[in-house]
Design a protein around this motif. Structure first.
Motif, mmCIF file in Angstrom:
data_model
loop_
_atom_site.group_PDB
_atom_site.id
_atom_site.type_symbol
_atom_site.label_atom_id
_atom_site.label_comp_id
_atom_site.label_asym_id
_atom_site.label_seq_id
_atom_site.Cartn_x
_atom_site.Cartn_y
_atom_site.Cartn_z
ATOM 1 N N THR A 25 0.841 -1.213 0.000
ATOM 2 C CA THR A 25 0.000 0.000 0.000
ATOM 3 C C THR A 25 0.871 1.256 0.000
ATOM 4 O O THR A 25 0.466 2.309 -0.484
ATOM 5 C CB THR A 25 -0.933 -0.013 1.236
ATOM 6 N N TYR A 28 1.472 3.722 -3.036
ATOM 7 C CA TYR A 28 0.467 4.587 -3.664
ATOM 8 C C TYR A 28 0.245 5.909 -2.958
ATOM 9 O O TYR A 28 -0.779 6.118 -2.333
ATOM 10 C CB TYR A 28 -0.851 3.819 -3.810
ATOM 11 N N PHE A 36 2.691 4.331 -11.405
ATOM 12 C CA PHE A 36 2.011 3.097 -11.805
ATOM 13 C C PHE A 36 1.292 3.290 -13.142
ATOM 14 O O PHE A 36 1.322 2.405 -13.998
ATOM 15 C CB PHE A 36 1.036 2.589 -10.734
ATOM 16 N N GLY A 79 -9.882 -0.490 -4.371
ATOM 17 C CA GLY A 79 -8.637 -0.138 -5.068
ATOM 18 C C GLY A 79 -8.937 0.324 -6.479
ATOM 19 O O GLY A 79 -8.280 -0.066 -7.441
ATOM 20 N N GLY A 81 -8.564 3.070 -8.116
ATOM 21 C CA GLY A 81 -7.737 4.007 -8.878
ATOM 22 C C GLY A 81 -8.627 5.012 -9.570
ATOM 23 O O GLY A 81 -9.605 5.497 -8.997
ATOM 24 N N LYS A 85 -11.097 1.049 -15.712
ATOM 25 C CA LYS A 85 -11.548 -0.282 -16.120
ATOM 26 C C LYS A 85 -13.030 -0.468 -15.814
ATOM 27 O O LYS A 85 -13.730 -1.191 -16.530
ATOM 28 C CB LYS A 85 -10.725 -1.355 -15.428
ATOM 29 N N VAL A 101 -13.591 2.366 -3.924
ATOM 30 C CA VAL A 101 -12.913 2.451 -2.619
ATOM 31 C C VAL A 101 -11.419 2.553 -2.888
ATOM 32 O O VAL A 101 -10.874 1.722 -3.621
ATOM 33 C CB VAL A 101 -13.187 1.174 -1.778
ATOM 34 N N GLY A 151 -6.949 -5.949 -12.770
ATOM 35 C CA GLY A 151 -5.560 -5.490 -12.731
ATOM 36 C C GLY A 151 -4.601 -6.437 -12.034
ATOM 37 O O GLY A 151 -3.489 -6.059 -11.724
HETATM 38 C C1 LIG Z 1 -2.574 -0.931 -9.315
HETATM 39 S S1 LIG Z 1 -3.851 0.253 -9.032
HETATM 40 C C2 LIG Z 1 -5.224 -0.563 -9.742
HETATM 41 C C3 LIG Z 1 -6.311 0.397 -10.116
HETATM 42 C C4 LIG Z 1 -7.493 -0.221 -10.874
HETATM 43 N N1 LIG Z 1 -8.272 -1.134 -10.039
HETATM 44 C C5 LIG Z 1 -6.996 -0.914 -12.084
HETATM 45 O O1 LIG Z 1 -6.939 -2.139 -12.136
HETATM 46 O O2 LIG Z 1 -6.603 -0.196 -13.000
HETATM 47 C C6 LIG Z 1 -4.045 0.025 -7.399
HETATM 48 C C7 LIG Z 1 -5.004 1.016 -6.784
HETATM 49 O O3 LIG Z 1 -5.335 0.490 -5.526
HETATM 50 C C8 LIG Z 1 -5.176 1.480 -4.545
HETATM 51 N N2 LIG Z 1 -4.787 0.798 -3.324
HETATM 52 C C9 LIG Z 1 -3.626 0.156 -3.074
HETATM 53 N N3 LIG Z 1 -3.648 -0.390 -1.845
HETATM 54 C C10 LIG Z 1 -4.886 -0.081 -1.333
HETATM 55 C C11 LIG Z 1 -5.532 -0.392 -0.104
HETATM 56 N N4 LIG Z 1 -4.910 -1.117 0.826
HETATM 57 N N5 LIG Z 1 -6.787 0.064 0.090
HETATM 58 C C12 LIG Z 1 -7.422 0.797 -0.869
HETATM 59 N N6 LIG Z 1 -6.858 1.120 -2.039
HETATM 60 C C13 LIG Z 1 -5.614 0.674 -2.269
HETATM 61 C C14 LIG Z 1 -4.140 2.431 -5.059
HETATM 62 O O4 LIG Z 1 -4.287 3.736 -4.512
HETATM 63 C C15 LIG Z 1 -4.400 2.403 -6.556
HETATM 64 O O5 LIG Z 1 -5.319 3.394 -6.925
#
Ligand SMILES: C[S@@+](CC[C@H](N)C(=O)[O-])C[C@H]1O[C@@H](n2cnc3c(N)ncnc32)[C@H](O)[C@@H]1O
Length: 310
Positions: A25, A28, A36, A79, A81, A85, A101, A151
């Motif tokens: 985490t 990010y 990313f 997560g 982003g 998607k 979220v 993702g």
């Molecule tokens: C790799 S991106 C994927 C975004 C989107 N779901 C996609 O597949 O394109 C990861 C996202 O998850 C969020 N993220 C990472 N760890 C997290 C957590 N523990 N709780 C909530 N969001 C989280 C990041 O802020 C980022 O926006």
């Protein structure tokens, strides 16, 4: 008493462990999210392109599997982003609500704004929360709930934790719910290694940014350039690991605690587990989902699973 900070607790636990780890985490903050986004455009990083091919080719069939006979669905994306998607799936669903979220407020604001404009009939809700902690679903219009976890982020959990996380989503969507999950597939070892160590060095910058984030957010004292980025493939465990390896010894302070990092010692920052189709179906089954179907890109590098609550 200070407020609990689960991320800082995870950092301190990881730096006290043997071998040392850091929670993913930490990647990010706004710099990490932008890095990313760049990773997803790299030649070496095939998962985003492969997954996009699946949505482009099979989006309607995928949506039909998870929507079933429901005439209203709510899509819930931990997560999320910037929600790019979700757009690809929402266009094929009878969606009345979307819940994103994320820990990144910037991503939530941008994503929620865009989705509201693109889908004016859909109630868009943005929740700032860590999906490892309990978070509450808001009141939603009556609809079949579909969790969306694309993702290949599911690969960042150890398989037992992936079962636990999916079981949590199964609770969120309820007995008539469903899920769409992106899963990166096991493949040639060098293809996997380079996907996490691109020649342009963007993944290296992304990995090191975890330490910069720690320095900025908690006043930690890492000499960030004193760490080399490494990606390692563990064939037995079917995973790619990202490490930051100390070029020389460092004494580091984090939130009033001191940590000694020896020359050559690694901070293990991420695992990315790779599955085969049966292996992931089994993980889903243990979490209370049955596999309704799956779709892959033409080169079978990446799969998107349609799951139903069982
Ligand atoms: C790799 S991106 C994927 C975004 C989107 N779901 C996609 O597949 O394109 C990861 C996202 O998850 C969020 N993220 C990472 N760890 C997290 C957590 N523990 N709780 C909530 N969001 C989280 C990041 O802020 C980022 O926006």
């Amino acid at each position: 008493m200070t407020d609990p900070d689960p991320l800082l607790d995870a950092v301190l636990r990881g730096l006290s462990a043997e071998p040392k780890t850091l929670p993913p985490t930490l990647f990010y903050d706004d710099v990490g999210s932008a890095l990313f986004d760049r990773i997803t455009t790299l030649d070496a990083y095939y998962p985003t392109r492969a997954e996009a091919l699946v949505f482009d080719e099979h989006g309607p069939a995928l949506a039909a599997l998870v929507a079933g006979d429901a005439d209203a669905v709510a899509l819930i994306e931990p997560g999320c982003g910037s929600g790019g998607k979700a757009e690809k799936l929402l266009q094929h669903l009878p969606a009345v609500a979307y819940v994103g979220v994320d820990v990144s407020v910037e991503a939530l604001i941008g994503g929620a704004g865009r989705l509201s404009l693109r889908f004016p009939g859909v109630q868009v809700v943005a929740i700032e929360a860590d999906y490892h902690q309990p978070w509450a679903l808001p009141e939603l219009p009556p609809a079949r709930k579909i969790a969306f976890f694309p993702g290949s982020t599911i690969g960042n959990f150890d398989p037992a934790d992936a079962v636990g996380f999916l079981a949590g989503l199964r609770e969120v969507v309820g007995p008539s719910g469903a899920a769409v999950v992106g899963v990166d597939l096991w493949k040639d070892v060098e293809v996997l290694r380079v996907a996490y160590d691109d020649p342009e060095g963007v993944t290296a910058a992304f990995n090191r940014n975890a330490l910069r984030h720690l320095n900025r957010r908690y006043g930690a004292t890492f000499d960030v350039d004193g760490f080399a980025h490494e990606s390692r493939v563990d064939v037995d465990r079917r995973r790619v690991e990202m490490h930051l390896v100390a070029r020389g010894a460092q004494d580091v302070r984090v939130a009033g605690r001191r940590f000694r990092i020896e020359a050559g010692e690694s901070l293990h920052t991420e695992n990315a587990y790779k599955y085969d189709l049966d292996g992931f179906s089994d993980v889903a089954r243990q979490a209370g989902f049955r596999t309704l179907g799956w779709f892959t890109d033409p080169d079978v590098r990446f799969a998107v699973f349609a799951l139903g609550a069982s």
